[in-house]
Design a protein around this motif. Structure first.
Motif, mmCIF file in Angstrom:
data_model
loop_
_atom_site.group_PDB
_atom_site.id
_atom_site.type_symbol
_atom_site.label_atom_id
_atom_site.label_comp_id
_atom_site.label_asym_id
_atom_site.label_seq_id
_atom_site.Cartn_x
_atom_site.Cartn_y
_atom_site.Cartn_z
ATOM 1 N N GLU A 54 17.028 -0.984 -1.820
ATOM 2 C CA GLU A 54 16.305 -0.340 -0.723
ATOM 3 C C GLU A 54 17.000 -0.553 0.619
ATOM 4 O OE1 GLU A 54 11.861 -0.255 -2.654
ATOM 5 O OE2 GLU A 54 12.305 -1.839 -1.217
ATOM 6 N N HIS A 81 9.897 -7.340 3.452
ATOM 7 C CA HIS A 81 10.793 -7.905 2.427
ATOM 8 C C HIS A 81 11.050 -9.387 2.676
ATOM 9 C CE1 HIS A 81 12.794 -3.835 1.093
ATOM 10 N NE2 HIS A 81 11.589 -4.019 0.562
ATOM 11 N N HIS A 116 2.852 -3.533 0.056
ATOM 12 C CA HIS A 116 4.184 -3.036 0.409
ATOM 13 C C HIS A 116 4.600 -1.877 -0.512
ATOM 14 C CE1 HIS A 116 8.438 -3.405 1.621
ATOM 15 N NE2 HIS A 116 8.712 -3.282 0.336
ATOM 16 N N GLU A 120 5.517 2.173 0.287
ATOM 17 C CA GLU A 120 6.776 2.825 -0.086
ATOM 18 C C GLU A 120 6.509 4.040 -0.971
ATOM 19 O OE1 GLU A 120 9.942 -0.876 0.039
ATOM 20 O OE2 GLU A 120 9.031 -0.348 -1.891
HETATM 21 FE FE LIG Z 1 10.513 -2.641 -0.611
#
Ligand SMILES: [Fe+2]
Ligand SMILES: [Fe+2]
Length: 160
Positions: A54, A81, A116, A120
């Motif tokens: 990513e 992250h 998270h 995404e």
């Molecule tokens: Fe991620």
């Protein structure tokens, strides 16, 4: 992953695969720790690889296409992250000493991870799917395949 897959489905599938590995770790950690540890290792390296994909392949393309570098969604994702990586490391500390009592740390990791991943899957991946041409998408998958293990296979700061 193969080039015919779409970015949203390939990355969501990797989220699911990682979730499953973590469930397997949690399910067997009190009965067979050696087996649980194998699941954890696969989960850890897989999550680290996912984050590298990513941050080095997807996010720069999003930033380049949208011009949103600072104050955009990728900045938030990068910060998240770091939190995920810290929580992963907390669980890892327990695994290193074969201590199954990491339920609290596991829950914290799962919480940050699931929120998270949802963001995404609902925002970032669909946007990339719209923004990139077929050729650019194929490049994404090629770069993913070419990512060396040394980029993500790091354990306690060492390469395994
Ligand atoms: Fe991620
Ligand atoms: Fe992701």
């Amino acid at each position: 992953m193969i080039a015919t897959q779409s970015i949203p489905s390939a990355f969501a599938a990797d989220h699911d695969r990682l979730d499953e590995l973590f469930v397997n770790f949690r399910t067997c950690k009190r009965t067979d720790y050696a087996r649980a540890k194998e699941f954890f290792k696969e989960f850890k390296f897989g999550l680290q690889r996912h984050i590298v994909w990513e941050e080095s392949i997807l996010f720069p393309r999003f930033e380049h296409k949208t011009g949103m570098v600072k104050h955009g969604p990728t900045e938030v994702m990068r910060l998240e992250h770091r939190i995920i990586a810290d929580r992963l490391e907390e669980v890892h500390q327990f695994v290193q000493r074969q201590d199954p009592n990491s339920d609290h740390e596991e829950r914290l990791l799962l919480e940050s991870l699931s929120e998270h991943n949802q963001k995404e899957e609902h925002v970032l991946y669909p946007a990339l799917d719209r923004l990139l041409s077929d050729e650019e998408k194929a490049d994404v998958f090629t770069e993913m395949e070419q990512t060396p293990e040394s980029a993500y296979k790091v354990c306690c700061g060492r390469h395994e």
